[in-house]
Design a protein around this motif. Structure first.
Motif, PDB file in Angstrom:
ATOM      1  N   PRO A  51      -1.913   7.594  -3.266  1.00 34.15           N
ATOM      2  CA  PRO A  51      -1.388   5.982  -3.763  1.00 34.15           C
ATOM      3  C   PRO A  51       0.158   5.200  -2.363  1.00 34.15           C
ATOM      4  O   PRO A  51       0.925   6.328  -2.618  1.00 34.15           O
ATOM      5  N   VAL A  52      -0.336   4.689  -2.711  1.00 32.75           N
ATOM      6  CA  VAL A  52       0.770   4.127  -1.453  1.00 32.75           C
ATOM      7  C   VAL A  52       1.446   2.327  -1.481  1.00 32.75           C
ATOM      8  O   VAL A  52       0.302   1.586  -1.712  1.00 32.75           O
ATOM      9  N   GLN A  53       2.710   2.073  -1.300  1.00 35.24           N
ATOM     10  CA  GLN A  53       2.789   1.180  -1.465  1.00 35.24           C
ATOM     11  C   GLN A  53       4.029   0.396  -0.538  1.00 35.24           C
ATOM     12  O   GLN A  53       5.379   1.415  -0.756  1.00 35.24           O
ATOM     13  N   ILE A  54       3.938  -0.531   0.003  1.00 36.45           N
ATOM     14  CA  ILE A  54       5.093  -1.446   0.473  1.00 36.45           C
ATOM     15  C   ILE A  54       5.604  -2.110  -0.126  1.00 36.45           C
ATOM     16  O   ILE A  54       5.238  -2.582  -0.889  1.00 36.45           O
ATOM     17  N   VAL A  55       7.085  -1.735   0.065  1.00 39.61           N
ATOM     18  CA  VAL A  55       8.441  -2.692  -0.792  1.00 39.61           C
ATOM     19  C   VAL A  55       9.485  -3.130   0.381  1.00 39.61           C
ATOM     20  O   VAL A  55       9.756  -2.388   1.099  1.00 39.61           O
ATOM     21  N   LEU A  56       9.450  -4.369  -0.307  1.00 38.82           N
ATOM     22  CA  LEU A  56      11.038  -5.352   0.618  1.00 38.82           C
ATOM     23  C   LEU A  56      11.149  -5.831   0.080  1.00 38.82           C
ATOM     24  O   LEU A  56      10.726  -6.337  -1.100  1.00 38.82           O
ATOM     25  N   ALA A  57      12.063  -6.322   0.822  1.00 40.45           N
ATOM     26  CA  ALA A  57      13.744  -6.640  -0.437  1.00 40.45           C
ATOM     27  C   ALA A  57      13.530  -7.896  -0.773  1.00 40.45           C
ATOM     28  O   ALA A  57      13.806  -8.899  -1.763  1.00 40.45           O
ATOM     29  N   ALA A  58      12.342  -8.730  -0.310  1.00 41.05           N
ATOM     30  CA  ALA A  58      12.319 -10.206   0.300  1.00 41.05           C
ATOM     31  C   ALA A  58      11.082 -10.707   0.079  1.00 41.05           C
ATOM     32  O   ALA A  58      10.313 -10.022   1.615  1.00 41.05           O
TER      33      ALA A  58
END
Length: 332
Positions: A51-58
């Motif tokens: 399981p994987v997720q891209i995380v971006l501040a905005a």
């Protein structure tokens, strides 16, 4: 790939295999390389069964919404916790370039990064930094090869967007023979280059054209025409581009002017907060100027943030680029 990085690559693949959850972190103000690399890496990790997720501040820039997987990018509040997982920074030259997502990255049990910026300080536990690579996308491509995974068409598309972005559509000096070997593999994997090259390099949003019309009248020269710069003030950005998504490429009109060797665009993202894009032509460089202000990037393309009035920022950048120009000329 450097021998030291081959060992780090094996360590990263082992960390992915052992992780219960993986978070991927692009840099703030994301470009095609950080997003293309992150999206391709996300696909690779999914194919490894994790399981994987891209995380971006905005929110990512809407001008890149044609990228496969674009709608899977999450903000730190909605992303799963990385506290007991693996966090991977992608194309992030310094840890501060993750913005508000930095704390989530640092909370992970294991941290890693894939990057190609020469100035990267190796801030993770596992560091794969190829300073000679034309783009981080080429480092991700090597990860696919190390895992012996054949590329799928969407993965090839995202790697193309990353590679072509950071090589200026294969016109920048960092374009090398390996760039075209990778492109051959991407084409074989099903890349629709005519479609995506148009979306990436030829199609312009109306907001971008409006900003360009405001920036060009501010163009000024120094150092006998070797230094040039433009500004965009807060009122203009608020009216035309409040999310700051449409400034990409405007600085290139300054650096591509005949006789110019170093250029800047200073834009007032907030009152007293000036985001600066810097460009140079060899043998000149702008990364050292960016580092003076805790910024980062490459010799020929870098950025930083100044906290001062817009006109003061423009004057300071101009003075520093004049100095950089004179120093390079003295060594010639």
């Amino acid at each position: 790939m450097k021998a030291s990085n081959r060992g780090q690559m094996r360590a990263l693949l082992a960390a992915i295999d052992a992780a219960r959850f993986v978070c991927i972190f692009p840099h703030i103000d994301p470009d095609g390389d950080t997003l293309g690399s992150a999206l391709a890496l996300q696909s690779l990790i999914k194919r490894m069964g994790k399981p994987v997720q891209i995380v971006l501040a905005a929110p990512p820039p809407d001008r890149l919404n044609f990228m496969p997987g674009f709608d899977t990018i999450a903000d730190p509040a909605s992303a799963a916790s990385c506290k007991d997982g693996l966090a991977i920074a992608v194309d992030v030259s310094t840890i501060e370039r993750m913005g508000p997502a930095q704390a989530l990255f640092q909370s992970a049990q294991v941290t890693a990064q894939l990057d190609h910026h020469e100035t990267n300080p190796r801030f993770a536990q596992i560091n794969i930094v190829e300073g000679d690579a034309p783009a981080t996308a080429s480092v991700i491509f090597a990860l696919f090869k190390a895992q012996k995974l054949s590329l799928q068409a969407d993965e090839a598309t995202n790697l193309y967007i990353g590679l072509s972005t950071d090589t200026g559509n294969f016109m920048f000096r960092n374009t090398d023979a390996e760039s075209f070997r990778i492109m051959a593999a991407l084409m074989k994997a099903g890349l629709n280059i005519s479609h995506y090259s148009r979306l990436l390099f030829l199609r312009k949003e109306r907001e971008h054209i409006a900003l360009l019309g405001k920036a060009l009248p501010t163009l000024r020269y120094a150092a006998g025409g070797k230094v040039a710069g433009m500004i965009l003030d807060y009122d203009t950005l608020t009216q035309v581009d409040p999310t700051g998504q449409h400034c990409e490429g405007i600085v290139n009109y300054a650096i591509n002017t005949k006789g110019v060797r170093l250029a800047y665009l200073a834009r007032e993202a907030q009152k007293g907060q000036i985001k600066c894009s810097l460009r140079a032509l060899p043998p000149y460089r702008v990364d050292e100027v960016a580092l003076l202000h805790e910024g980062g990037g490459h010799k020929l393309a870098a950025g930083c943030t100044l906290r001062m009035p817009l006109t003061d920022a423009a004057d300071l950048l101009e003075a520093e680029l004049i100095t950089a120009c004179a120093e390079a000329d003295a060594l010639a």
